[in-house]
Design a protein around this motif. Structure first.
Motif, PDB file in Angstrom:
ATOM      1  N   HIS A 100       2.915 -13.521  -5.414  1.00 16.55           N
ATOM      2  CA  HIS A 100       4.123 -14.265  -5.771  1.00 16.55           C
ATOM      3  C   HIS A 100       5.216 -14.062  -4.714  1.00 16.55           C
ATOM      4  O   HIS A 100       5.854 -15.025  -4.280  1.00 16.55           O
ATOM      5  N   GLY A 101       5.414 -12.830  -4.301  1.00 18.39           N
ATOM      6  CA  GLY A 101       6.404 -12.547  -3.262  1.00 18.39           C
ATOM      7  C   GLY A 101       6.014 -13.132  -1.920  1.00 18.39           C
ATOM      8  O   GLY A 101       6.860 -13.640  -1.175  1.00 18.39           O
ATOM      9  N   HIS A 102       4.729 -13.091  -1.598  1.00 17.48           N
ATOM     10  CA  HIS A 102       4.250 -13.644  -0.326  1.00 17.48           C
ATOM     11  C   HIS A 102       4.493 -15.150  -0.259  1.00 17.48           C
ATOM     12  O   HIS A 102       4.987 -15.663   0.740  1.00 17.48           O
ATOM     13  N   TRP A 103       4.148 -15.847  -1.331  1.00 17.11           N
ATOM     14  CA  TRP A 103       4.363 -17.294  -1.347  1.00 17.11           C
ATOM     15  C   TRP A 103       5.849 -17.640  -1.329  1.00 17.11           C
ATOM     16  O   TRP A 103       6.259 -18.585  -0.664  1.00 17.11           O
ATOM     17  N   GLY A 125       4.662 -11.208  10.557  1.00 19.84           N
ATOM     18  CA  GLY A 125       5.456 -10.185   9.887  1.00 19.84           C
ATOM     19  C   GLY A 125       5.334 -10.275   8.378  1.00 19.84           C
ATOM     20  O   GLY A 125       5.252  -9.245   7.691  1.00 19.84           O
ATOM     21  N   LEU A 126       5.306 -11.478   7.845  1.00 28.89           N
ATOM     22  CA  LEU A 126       5.141 -11.667   6.402  1.00 28.89           C
ATOM     23  C   LEU A 126       3.776 -11.168   5.942  1.00 28.89           C
ATOM     24  O   LEU A 126       3.661 -10.532   4.898  1.00 28.89           O
ATOM     25  N   PHE A 127       2.752 -11.448   6.736  1.00 34.85           N
ATOM     26  CA  PHE A 127       1.413 -10.982   6.385  1.00 34.85           C
ATOM     27  C   PHE A 127       1.360  -9.452   6.372  1.00 34.85           C
ATOM     28  O   PHE A 127       0.803  -8.848   5.446  1.00 34.85           O
ATOM     29  N   VAL A 128       1.978  -8.821   7.360  1.00 35.42           N
ATOM     30  CA  VAL A 128       2.014  -7.353   7.411  1.00 35.42           C
ATOM     31  C   VAL A 128       2.797  -6.811   6.214  1.00 35.42           C
ATOM     32  O   VAL A 128       2.369  -5.854   5.556  1.00 35.42           O
ATOM     33  N   LEU A 129       3.954  -7.418   5.923  1.00 37.36           N
ATOM     34  CA  LEU A 129       4.765  -6.978   4.791  1.00 37.36           C
ATOM     35  C   LEU A 129       4.006  -7.098   3.472  1.00 37.36           C
ATOM     36  O   LEU A 129       4.019  -6.183   2.643  1.00 37.36           O
ATOM     37  N   SER A 130       3.311  -8.201   3.271  1.00 42.38           N
ATOM     38  CA  SER A 130       2.547  -8.401   2.040  1.00 42.38           C
ATOM     39  C   SER A 130       1.386  -7.413   1.945  1.00 42.38           C
ATOM     40  O   SER A 130       1.101  -6.889   0.858  1.00 42.38           O
ATOM     41  N   THR A 131       0.728  -7.159   3.066  1.00 45.52           N
ATOM     42  CA  THR A 131      -0.376  -6.206   3.075  1.00 45.52           C
ATOM     43  C   THR A 131       0.112  -4.801   2.738  1.00 45.52           C
ATOM     44  O   THR A 131      -0.497  -4.091   1.919  1.00 45.52           O
ATOM     45  N   VAL A 132       1.225  -4.395   3.357  1.00 46.70           N
ATOM     46  CA  VAL A 132       1.782  -3.068   3.091  1.00 46.70           C
ATOM     47  C   VAL A 132       2.267  -2.968   1.640  1.00 46.70           C
ATOM     48  O   VAL A 132       2.088  -1.934   0.981  1.00 46.70           O
ATOM     49  N   PHE A 134       1.072  -4.638  -1.023  1.00 46.95           N
ATOM     50  CA  PHE A 134      -0.094  -4.523  -1.899  1.00 46.95           C
ATOM     51  C   PHE A 134      -0.734  -3.140  -1.787  1.00 46.95           C
ATOM     52  O   PHE A 134      -1.095  -2.532  -2.803  1.00 46.95           O
ATOM     53  N   ALA A 135      -0.860  -2.636  -0.560  1.00 47.95           N
ATOM     54  CA  ALA A 135      -1.441  -1.298  -0.372  1.00 47.95           C
ATOM     55  C   ALA A 135      -0.570  -0.238  -1.038  1.00 47.95           C
ATOM     56  O   ALA A 135      -1.090   0.698  -1.671  1.00 47.95           O
ATOM     57  N   GLY A 136       0.741  -0.367  -0.927  1.00 49.66           N
ATOM     58  CA  GLY A 136       1.646   0.595  -1.553  1.00 49.66           C
ATOM     59  C   GLY A 136       1.565   0.574  -3.071  1.00 49.66           C
ATOM     60  O   GLY A 136       1.566   1.625  -3.726  1.00 49.66           O
ATOM     61  N   LEU A 137       1.488  -0.616  -3.644  1.00 47.69           N
ATOM     62  CA  LEU A 137       1.360  -0.715  -5.103  1.00 47.69           C
ATOM     63  C   LEU A 137       0.022  -0.169  -5.583  1.00 47.69           C
ATOM     64  O   LEU A 137      -0.050   0.501  -6.619  1.00 47.69           O
ATOM     65  N   CYS A 138      -1.038  -0.437  -4.834  1.00 48.11           N
ATOM     66  CA  CYS A 138      -2.341   0.117  -5.209  1.00 48.11           C
ATOM     67  C   CYS A 138      -2.343   1.637  -5.075  1.00 48.11           C
ATOM     68  O   CYS A 138      -2.917   2.340  -5.920  1.00 48.11           O
ATOM     69  N   TYR A 139      -1.725   2.156  -4.024  1.00 47.77           N
ATOM     70  CA  TYR A 139      -1.609   3.608  -3.851  1.00 47.77           C
ATOM     71  C   TYR A 139      -0.835   4.211  -5.023  1.00 47.77           C
ATOM     72  O   TYR A 139      -1.219   5.246  -5.564  1.00 47.77           O
ATOM     73  N   PHE A 140       0.261   3.565  -5.402  1.00 44.24           N
ATOM     74  CA  PHE A 140       1.069   4.029  -6.528  1.00 44.24           C
ATOM     75  C   PHE A 140       0.260   4.009  -7.825  1.00 44.24           C
ATOM     76  O   PHE A 140       0.339   4.934  -8.633  1.00 44.24           O
ATOM     77  N   ASN A 141      -0.523   2.954  -8.019  1.00 42.70           N
ATOM     78  CA  ASN A 141      -1.347   2.862  -9.225  1.00 42.70           C
ATOM     79  C   ASN A 141      -2.414   3.948  -9.265  1.00 42.70           C
ATOM     80  O   ASN A 141      -2.707   4.498 -10.319  1.00 42.70           O
ATOM     81  N   TYR A 142      -3.001   4.263  -8.110  1.00 43.07           N
ATOM     82  CA  TYR A 142      -4.109   5.222  -8.075  1.00 43.07           C
ATOM     83  C   TYR A 142      -3.627   6.674  -8.117  1.00 43.07           C
ATOM     84  O   TYR A 142      -4.214   7.503  -8.803  1.00 43.07           O
ATOM     85  N   HIS A 143      -2.551   6.974  -7.382  1.00 40.63           N
ATOM     86  CA  HIS A 143      -2.113   8.363  -7.238  1.00 40.63           C
ATOM     87  C   HIS A 143      -0.948   8.747  -8.141  1.00 40.63           C
ATOM     88  O   HIS A 143      -0.564   9.919  -8.175  1.00 40.63           O
ATOM     89  N   ASP A 144      -0.368   7.811  -8.829  1.00 39.02           N
ATOM     90  CA  ASP A 144       0.761   8.117  -9.701  1.00 39.02           C
ATOM     91  C   ASP A 144       0.494   7.514 -11.078  1.00 39.02           C
ATOM     92  O   ASP A 144      -0.650   7.248 -11.428  1.00 39.02           O
ATOM     93  N   VAL A 145       1.535   7.240 -11.843  1.00 45.27           N
ATOM     94  CA  VAL A 145       1.366   6.799 -13.230  1.00 45.27           C
ATOM     95  C   VAL A 145       1.013   5.323 -13.374  1.00 45.27           C
ATOM     96  O   VAL A 145       0.557   4.904 -14.429  1.00 45.27           O
ATOM     97  N   GLY A 146       1.234   4.512 -12.368  1.00 48.33           N
ATOM     98  CA  GLY A 146       0.961   3.080 -12.447  1.00 48.33           C
ATOM     99  C   GLY A 146       2.231   2.290 -12.729  1.00 48.33           C
ATOM    100  O   GLY A 146       3.256   2.839 -13.143  1.00 48.33           O
TER     101      GLY A 146
END
Length: 160
Positions: A100-103, A125-132, A134-146
């Motif tokens: 949603h943010g990427h679009w 730059g937008l592609f890099v920002l969106s990738t980072v 998504f990776a950050g949210l997945c990291y947060f979901n896996y290593h923290d409370v979600g």
């Protein structure tokens, strides 16, 4: 070629504009001549990104529909995330929010960034920002409370 048109000619069924009561008020209208017709026709305005307009396909329409569907899905995911928090909802939210943010930022870039090299750099730059993101949210979901439990924790801290 520019043509002059009275505003009263633009209004159909003889309805007079509220602010412009004078029928002598005129405004320029951008127009071009067609080779087959001696009459003036309106200029073509492309409101879609140049990528889609040049392709001649239904890609722009499908993209617009996809954006609306994703927005509706996000609205539906919020009560589900509140009632049934879990890893599946957390990762679904991560993907949906990132897309949603990427679009959305892609449309901002389409509207405000001009020039071939600037557009390419902005899209990269937008592609890099969106990738980072998504990776950050997945990291947060896996290593923290979600995402779901994090929002619940924020709400519980606000009430105290």
């Amino acid at each position: 070629m520019a043509a002059l048109t009275r505003i009263s000619a633009v209004c159909h069924r003889g309805v007079r504009p509220l602010l412009f009561r004078s029928s002598l008020l005129i405004r320029p209208v951008a127009a071009q001549k067609d080779q087959d017709s001696p009459y003036l026709i309106s200029a073509k305005i492309h409101a879609t990104p140049s990528d889609y307009a040049a392709s001649g396909s239904k890609a722009a329409s499908l993209h617009w529909t996809g954006e609306r569907v994703l927005s509706a899905v996000l609205l539906g995911m919020m009560p589900v995330a509140y009632c049934y928090p879990g890893p599946a909802i957390d990762y679904s939210l991560a993907a949906a929010l990132t897309l949603h943010g990427h679009w959305g930022l892609g449309q901002v870039l389409t509207d405000y960034v001009h020039g071939d090299s600037k557009v390419k750099m902005a899209k990269a730059g937008l592609f890099v920002l969106s990738t980072v993101t998504f990776a950050g949210l997945c990291y947060f979901n896996y290593h923290d409370v979600g995402i779901c439990k994090a929002v619940a924790l924020l709400w519980s801290k606000q009430l105290d």
